[in-house]
Design a protein around this motif. Structure first.
Motif, PDB file in Angstrom:
ATOM      1  N   ALA A  95       0.838  -1.207   0.000  1.00 51.22           N
ATOM      2  CA  ALA A  95       0.000   0.000   0.000  1.00 51.22           C
ATOM      3  C   ALA A  95       0.872   1.257   0.000  1.00 51.22           C
ATOM      4  CB  ALA A  95      -0.931   0.001   1.207  1.00 51.22           C
ATOM      5  N   ALA A  96       1.947   1.222   0.760  1.00 49.39           N
ATOM      6  CA  ALA A  96       2.866   2.365   0.791  1.00 49.39           C
ATOM      7  C   ALA A  96       3.554   2.537  -0.561  1.00 49.39           C
ATOM      8  CB  ALA A  96       3.901   2.183   1.901  1.00 49.39           C
ATOM      9  N   ARG A  97       3.882   1.424  -1.214  1.00 47.66           N
ATOM     10  CA  ARG A  97       4.487   1.495  -2.548  1.00 47.66           C
ATOM     11  C   ARG A  97       3.531   2.157  -3.547  1.00 47.66           C
ATOM     12  NH1 ARG A  97       8.938  -1.624  -3.972  1.00 47.66           N
ATOM     13  NH2 ARG A  97       8.141  -2.014  -6.071  1.00 47.66           N
ATOM     14  N   HIS A  98       2.261   1.755  -3.494  1.00 45.45           N
ATOM     15  CA  HIS A  98       1.265   2.334  -4.410  1.00 45.45           C
ATOM     16  C   HIS A  98       1.136   3.834  -4.177  1.00 45.45           C
ATOM     17  CE1 HIS A  98      -0.580  -1.894  -4.435  1.00 45.45           C
ATOM     18  NE2 HIS A  98       0.258  -1.765  -5.438  1.00 45.45           N
ATOM     19  N   LEU A  99       1.058   4.203  -2.922  1.00 42.59           N
ATOM     20  CA  LEU A  99       0.936   5.616  -2.580  1.00 42.59           C
ATOM     21  C   LEU A  99       2.165   6.389  -3.047  1.00 42.59           C
ATOM     22  CD1 LEU A  99      -0.915   7.639  -1.238  1.00 42.59           C
ATOM     23  CD2 LEU A  99       0.160   7.094   0.945  1.00 42.59           C
ATOM     24  N   LYS A 104       4.808  10.341  -6.572  1.00 38.87           N
ATOM     25  CA  LYS A 104       5.909  10.693  -7.477  1.00 38.87           C
ATOM     26  C   LYS A 104       5.398  11.006  -8.882  1.00 38.87           C
ATOM     27  CE  LYS A 104       9.298  10.812  -4.731  1.00 38.87           C
ATOM     28  NZ  LYS A 104      10.013  12.070  -4.505  1.00 38.87           N
ATOM     29  N   ALA A 105       4.349  10.329  -9.305  1.00 38.37           N
ATOM     30  CA  ALA A 105       3.758  10.641 -10.613  1.00 38.37           C
ATOM     31  C   ALA A 105       3.221  12.073 -10.617  1.00 38.37           C
ATOM     32  CB  ALA A 105       2.651   9.643 -10.945  1.00 38.37           C
ATOM     33  N   ILE A 106       2.612  12.472  -9.516  1.00 39.62           N
ATOM     34  CA  ILE A 106       2.118  13.857  -9.416  1.00 39.62           C
ATOM     35  C   ILE A 106       3.287  14.834  -9.396  1.00 39.62           C
ATOM     36  CG2 ILE A 106       1.007  15.517  -7.868  1.00 39.62           C
ATOM     37  CD1 ILE A 106      -1.134  13.495  -7.311  1.00 39.62           C
ATOM     38  N   HIS A 107       4.358  14.515  -8.674  1.00 40.80           N
ATOM     39  CA  HIS A 107       5.534  15.404  -8.648  1.00 40.80           C
ATOM     40  C   HIS A 107       6.062  15.630 -10.068  1.00 40.80           C
ATOM     41  CE1 HIS A 107       6.772  14.429  -4.218  1.00 40.80           C
ATOM     42  NE2 HIS A 107       5.736  15.232  -4.293  1.00 40.80           N
ATOM     43  N   LEU A 108       6.217  14.542 -10.797  1.00 39.93           N
ATOM     44  CA  LEU A 108       6.724  14.635 -12.159  1.00 39.93           C
ATOM     45  C   LEU A 108       5.787  15.469 -13.034  1.00 39.93           C
ATOM     46  CD1 LEU A 108       8.861  13.739 -14.201  1.00 39.93           C
ATOM     47  CD2 LEU A 108       7.514  11.663 -14.565  1.00 39.93           C
ATOM     48  N   ALA A 140      -3.846  20.996 -20.328  1.00 40.80           N
ATOM     49  CA  ALA A 140      -5.129  20.470 -19.840  1.00 40.80           C
ATOM     50  C   ALA A 140      -5.024  18.972 -19.552  1.00 40.80           C
ATOM     51  CB  ALA A 140      -6.236  20.739 -20.856  1.00 40.80           C
ATOM     52  N   ASP A 141      -4.311  18.239 -20.389  1.00 40.18           N
ATOM     53  CA  ASP A 141      -4.093  16.810 -20.137  1.00 40.18           C
ATOM     54  C   ASP A 141      -3.366  16.602 -18.819  1.00 40.18           C
ATOM     55  OD1 ASP A 141      -5.299  15.949 -22.486  1.00 40.18           O
ATOM     56  OD2 ASP A 141      -3.407  15.785 -23.595  1.00 40.18           O
ATOM     57  N   LYS A 142      -2.344  17.410 -18.581  1.00 40.72           N
ATOM     58  CA  LYS A 142      -1.566  17.286 -17.336  1.00 40.72           C
ATOM     59  C   LYS A 142      -2.433  17.595 -16.120  1.00 40.72           C
ATOM     60  CE  LYS A 142       2.369  16.418 -19.282  1.00 40.72           C
ATOM     61  NZ  LYS A 142       2.871  15.060 -19.278  1.00 40.72           N
ATOM     62  N   LEU A 143      -3.226  18.635 -16.215  1.00 45.14           N
ATOM     63  CA  LEU A 143      -4.085  19.005 -15.084  1.00 45.14           C
ATOM     64  C   LEU A 143      -5.121  17.914 -14.808  1.00 45.14           C
ATOM     65  CD1 LEU A 143      -4.555  22.788 -15.905  1.00 45.14           C
ATOM     66  CD2 LEU A 143      -3.178  21.806 -14.048  1.00 45.14           C
ATOM     67  N   ALA A 144      -5.651  17.329 -15.868  1.00 48.13           N
ATOM     68  CA  ALA A 144      -6.617  16.231 -15.694  1.00 48.13           C
ATOM     69  C   ALA A 144      -5.941  15.031 -15.041  1.00 48.13           C
ATOM     70  CB  ALA A 144      -7.208  15.832 -17.040  1.00 48.13           C
ATOM     71  N   PHE A 145      -4.703  14.741 -15.425  1.00 50.03           N
ATOM     72  CA  PHE A 145      -3.984  13.615 -14.831  1.00 50.03           C
ATOM     73  C   PHE A 145      -3.749  13.842 -13.340  1.00 50.03           C
ATOM     74  CE2 PHE A 145       0.085  11.581 -13.665  1.00 50.03           C
ATOM     75  CZ  PHE A 145      -0.322  10.264 -13.773  1.00 50.03           C
ATOM     76  N   VAL A 146      -3.381  15.059 -12.970  1.00 50.96           N
ATOM     77  CA  VAL A 146      -3.171  15.357 -11.550  1.00 50.96           C
ATOM     78  C   VAL A 146      -4.460  15.133 -10.766  1.00 50.96           C
ATOM     79  CG1 VAL A 146      -2.710  17.213  -9.896  1.00 50.96           C
ATOM     80  CG2 VAL A 146      -1.217  16.904 -11.860  1.00 50.96           C
ATOM     81  N   GLU A 147      -5.560  15.596 -11.311  1.00 51.40           N
ATOM     82  CA  GLU A 147      -6.849  15.427 -10.621  1.00 51.40           C
ATOM     83  C   GLU A 147      -7.211  13.949 -10.503  1.00 51.40           C
ATOM     84  OE1 GLU A 147     -10.317  15.974  -8.577  1.00 51.40           O
ATOM     85  OE2 GLU A 147      -8.623  17.329  -8.855  1.00 51.40           O
ATOM     86  N   ARG A 148      -7.053  13.198 -11.577  1.00 58.38           N
ATOM     87  CA  ARG A 148      -7.374  11.762 -11.536  1.00 58.38           C
ATOM     88  C   ARG A 148      -6.461  11.036 -10.553  1.00 58.38           C
ATOM     89  NH1 ARG A 148     -11.755   9.988 -12.468  1.00 58.38           N
ATOM     90  NH2 ARG A 148     -10.861   7.975 -12.904  1.00 58.38           N
ATOM     91  N   ARG A 150      -4.975  12.352  -7.953  1.00 53.31           N
ATOM     92  CA  ARG A 150      -5.381  12.764  -6.606  1.00 53.31           C
ATOM     93  C   ARG A 150      -6.537  11.900  -6.118  1.00 53.31           C
ATOM     94  NH1 ARG A 150      -9.148  15.348  -4.251  1.00 53.31           N
ATOM     95  NH2 ARG A 150     -10.213  15.991  -6.130  1.00 53.31           N
ATOM     96  N   ARG A 151      -7.495  11.644  -7.007  1.00 57.40           N
ATOM     97  CA  ARG A 151      -8.629  10.789  -6.634  1.00 57.40           C
ATOM     98  C   ARG A 151      -8.184   9.356  -6.374  1.00 57.40           C
ATOM     99  NH1 ARG A 151     -12.531  12.347 -11.381  1.00 57.40           N
ATOM    100  NH2 ARG A 151     -12.267  14.581 -11.209  1.00 57.40           N
TER     101      ARG A 151
END
Length: 170
Positions: A95-99, A104-108, A140-148, A150-151
């Motif tokens: 679970a910690a690995r997934h998180l 890190k995907a959001i950081h990038l 817009a693609d990047k912003l959508a990815f961050v939102e997804r 985050r969810r």
């Protein structure tokens, strides 16, 4: 490479963004292979797919301005990847690995978002409004990815909390 005018700076920044997108695509592919959670894996595979489309859009930007990408500096990206691999290898809990992977995907992605914001402004300054439109669509693609993402993080955390509550109740 010396920069003598706004257009040269724009080409240099756009080149750096393109190189970063190429590298990010590879990282998303690598992350998807490391992810054990099917939702995380699917999200990273989708991000890699979209990144391929973004590369085509960036190539169109170069075509519109009549330039070719120039060689850039990738040290920041290389350090990010090196740290990611090292830190992920140290995390044993799934679970910690997934998180960690999602964070890190959001950081990038946030790094790329900052580049897009600057490049949209630079496109306007250099009079390349069509390029600005293309770059804003990538943004817009990047912003959508961050939102997804985050969810998805919220979902991973909620599942973990629910398991703990069930364990405590039993």
């Amino acid at each position: 490479m010396p920069v003598n005018n706004p257009k040269e700076l724009f080409v240099q920044l756009l080149s750096g963004l393109r190189q970063g997108t190429e590298r990010s695509t590879k990282i998303y592919q690598e992350i998807s292979k490391l992810a054990e959670d099917p939702d995380v894996k699917e999200a990273m595979e989708a991000r890699a797919f979209i990144s391929e489309k973004v590369l085509a859009t960036q190539d169109q930007c170069f075509k519109l301005i009549g330039e070719q990408p120039v060689k850039g500096n990738s040290r920041l990206h290389d350090i990010f990847v090196e740290d990611f691999r090292r830190e992920l290898a140290e995390i044993q809990n799934p679970a910690a690995r997934h998180l960690f992977i999602l964070v890190k995907a959001i950081h990038l992605t946030q790094l790329r978002i900052a580049e897009y914001v600057a490049l949209v402004a630079a496109a306007d300054v250099t009079g390349h409004y069509g390029v600005g439109v293309l770059l804003e669509s990538c943004l817009a693609d990047k912003l959508a990815f961050v939102e997804r993402t985050r969810r998805l993080i919220r979902n991973v955390v909620e599942v973990r909390v629910a398991k703990k509550m069930i364990e405590r109740a039993a």
